[in-house]
Scaffold this motif. Structure first.
Motif, PDB file in Angstrom:
ATOM      1  N   PRO A 168       1.243  -1.411   0.160  1.00 41.68           N
ATOM      2  CA  PRO A 168       0.392  -0.030  -0.315  1.00 41.68           C
ATOM      3  C   PRO A 168       0.494   1.263  -0.069  1.00 41.68           C
ATOM      4  O   PRO A 168       2.037   1.447   0.536  1.00 41.68           O
ATOM      5  CB  PRO A 168      -0.749  -0.338   1.603  1.00 41.68           C
ATOM      6  N   HIS A 169      -0.025   2.317  -0.762  1.00 41.19           N
ATOM      7  CA  HIS A 169       1.054   3.628  -0.731  1.00 41.19           C
ATOM      8  C   HIS A 169       1.177   3.913   1.007  1.00 41.19           C
ATOM      9  O   HIS A 169       2.649   4.530   1.157  1.00 41.19           O
ATOM     10  CB  HIS A 169       0.420   4.697  -0.869  1.00 41.19           C
ATOM     11  N   THR A 170       1.218   4.255   1.706  1.00 41.26           N
ATOM     12  CA  THR A 170       1.377   4.639   2.929  1.00 41.26           C
ATOM     13  C   THR A 170       2.117   3.671   4.164  1.00 41.26           C
ATOM     14  O   THR A 170       3.264   3.729   4.045  1.00 41.26           O
ATOM     15  CB  THR A 170       0.465   4.745   4.054  1.00 41.26           C
ATOM     16  N   ILE A 171       2.416   2.160   3.246  1.00 39.27           N
ATOM     17  CA  ILE A 171       3.888   1.174   3.847  1.00 39.27           C
ATOM     18  C   ILE A 171       4.813   1.772   2.682  1.00 39.27           C
ATOM     19  O   ILE A 171       6.059   1.888   3.171  1.00 39.27           O
ATOM     20  CB  ILE A 171       3.004   0.064   3.442  1.00 39.27           C
ATOM     21  N   LYS A 172       4.270   2.216   1.502  1.00 38.77           N
ATOM     22  CA  LYS A 172       5.770   2.900   0.753  1.00 38.77           C
ATOM     23  C   LYS A 172       6.445   3.815   1.687  1.00 38.77           C
ATOM     24  O   LYS A 172       7.234   3.694   1.278  1.00 38.77           O
ATOM     25  CB  LYS A 172       5.659   2.584  -0.575  1.00 38.77           C
ATOM     26  N   GLU A 173       5.637   5.047   1.870  1.00 35.53           N
ATOM     27  CA  GLU A 173       5.510   5.486   2.493  1.00 35.53           C
ATOM     28  C   GLU A 173       6.658   5.403   3.958  1.00 35.53           C
ATOM     29  O   GLU A 173       7.759   6.476   3.947  1.00 35.53           O
ATOM     30  CB  GLU A 173       4.800   6.823   2.386  1.00 35.53           C
ATOM     31  N   ALA A 174       6.115   4.630   4.350  1.00 36.23           N
ATOM     32  CA  ALA A 174       7.211   4.587   5.514  1.00 36.23           C
ATOM     33  C   ALA A 174       8.252   3.478   5.705  1.00 36.23           C
ATOM     34  O   ALA A 174       9.746   4.077   5.925  1.00 36.23           O
ATOM     35  CB  ALA A 174       6.180   3.530   6.552  1.00 36.23           C
ATOM     36  N   LYS A 177      10.887   6.626   3.950  1.00 40.85           N
ATOM     37  CA  LYS A 177      11.172   7.189   5.738  1.00 40.85           C
ATOM     38  C   LYS A 177      12.297   6.084   6.242  1.00 40.85           C
ATOM     39  O   LYS A 177      13.602   6.920   6.612  1.00 40.85           O
ATOM     40  CB  LYS A 177      10.014   7.531   6.517  1.00 40.85           C
TER      41      LYS A 177
END
Length: 367
Positions: A168-174, A177
């Motif tokens: 998912p997109h949120t997991i990609k951002e995490a 980081k």
């Protein structure tokens, strides 16, 4: 038209149709399944083949070359309850045309569904990080399951590759980081290590520099001391070889005094007590030469006074250990001037003593 010609033409057409229906040409890497009256008869191989025109018919035409099948992305849930989309690439080859045609209705759909099911079983026992880093293990397990299941279908799965794993997109951002933090950490560690190595090398260089400078200073001092020792030894040998008397040594001592204070670091100069004795020695030397001539006729008391006055020249009085308030260079010059004045007075008295005395001639009564 002649009625005989028509049957001949019909018979010729029938013969051509029968011949065309009997001969089958199969291309290379192709396999044709032949059915006779609806039942599997045989598989035609590449080349020229003959079949019964009415009883036999071609049911399926299969390509036995290795083929590629790319599935659409399918959602799969990992062990840590994250949904990822995974699409795979399948490399397969038909090894048994009969089984591929009669053992399964649609082998491509069957392989696709079997791949999705196996993926969900495999990925369900892994977390996201393990899923992203264990592609080889996932490929091996998929290939083993698919090859075992598709063997009875006359299909051999040569290779299974995971084409993409999309979290998912949120997991990609995490994850981005986290990767950025890891890179910053490694950069800080490398920078600190570089500074540490630089300081160590600088300290080593400074240490080597100090050691070399100390060794150079030591060698220079040793050589300078050896040179001074040899110079003193040569001077000492020359003095003893030439048998110099105390008069010359005292005069050289007076000449050396002005050089004692020629230093920028001296703020005062202490005149040693031996200076008076040196001046007396030089003066006495010239005084002895003056008294070497014939004595003048005089009274004993006057001669004694004259000798005592001659042996006691005018000498500047300098107390032993007295400190001159001038600076070092001025004190040295003043001492040199006093010594030179004392020597000049002694020489003048010696010259006066050597010159003959002219008697005074008075007039006689006859004049």
């Amino acid at each position: 038209m002649d009625p005989v010609v028509i049957p001949i033409l019909v018979a010729a057409l029938v013969i051509v149709f029968l011949v065309a229906s009997t001969v089958r040409i199969v291309p290379q890497a192709r396999r044709y399944n032949v059915e006779r009256f609806g039942r599997y008869r045989r598989t035609l191989q590449p080349g020229l083949n003959l079949v019964l025109p009415v009883a036999d018919r071609i049911n399926t035409k299969l390509d036995v070359r290795e083929q590629v099948y790319s599935s659409d992305p399918r959602p799969v849930i990992t062990e840590d309850n994250l949904v990822v989309n995974i699409d795979t690439v399948l490399y397969y080859q038909i090894t048994d045309p009969r089984a591929a045609a009669y053992e399964v209705a649609d082998y491509l759909q069957a392989i696709d569904q079997l791949t999705v099911t196996t993926l969900r079983n495999v990925i369900g026992s892994m977390d996201l990080e393990e899923t992203l880093t264990s592609r080889e293990e996932i490929n091996s397990r998929l290939r083993a399951v698919l090859d075992d299941a598709t063997g009875k279908w006359g299909i051999r799965v040569n290779r299974v590759e995971i084409k993409a794993i999309d979290p998912p997109h949120t997991i990609k951002e995490a994850m981005e980081k986290q990767m950025r933090a890891e890179r910053d950490k490694r950069a800080a560690i490398l920078h600190a290590e570089g500074e540490r190595q630089a300081k160590i090398l600088t300290a080593e260089g400074t240490k080597q520099k100090d050691i070399l400078e100390a060794q150079g200073t030591q060698q220079a001092m040793i050589l300078r001391a050896d040179g001074e020792a040899k110079a003193v030894e040569l001077v000492f040998q020359a003095v003893h070889r030439n048998n110099a008397d105390p008069k010359i040594l005292a005069y050289k001592y007076l000449e050396t005094l002005p050089h004692l204070a020629r230093s920028d670091n001296n703020t005062f100069w202490v005149i040693p007590g031996e200076l008076t004795e040196a001046v007396r020695t030089v003066t006495r030397a010239f005084g002895d030469e003056a008294t070497a001539g014939p004595p003048s006729p005089a009274q004993p008391e006057e001669a004694a006074d004259t000798d005592e006055a001659a042996h006691q020249p005018r000498i500047p009085q300098l107390d032993a250990g007295s400190t001159v308030s001038l600076d070092a260079a001025a004190a040295a010059d003043e001492a040199g001037k006093q010594a030179a004045a004392a020597v000049s007075d002694a020489k003048a008295e010696a010259e006066a003593a050597k010159s003959p005395q002219v008697p005074h001639l008075g007039r006689t009564s006859d004049d």
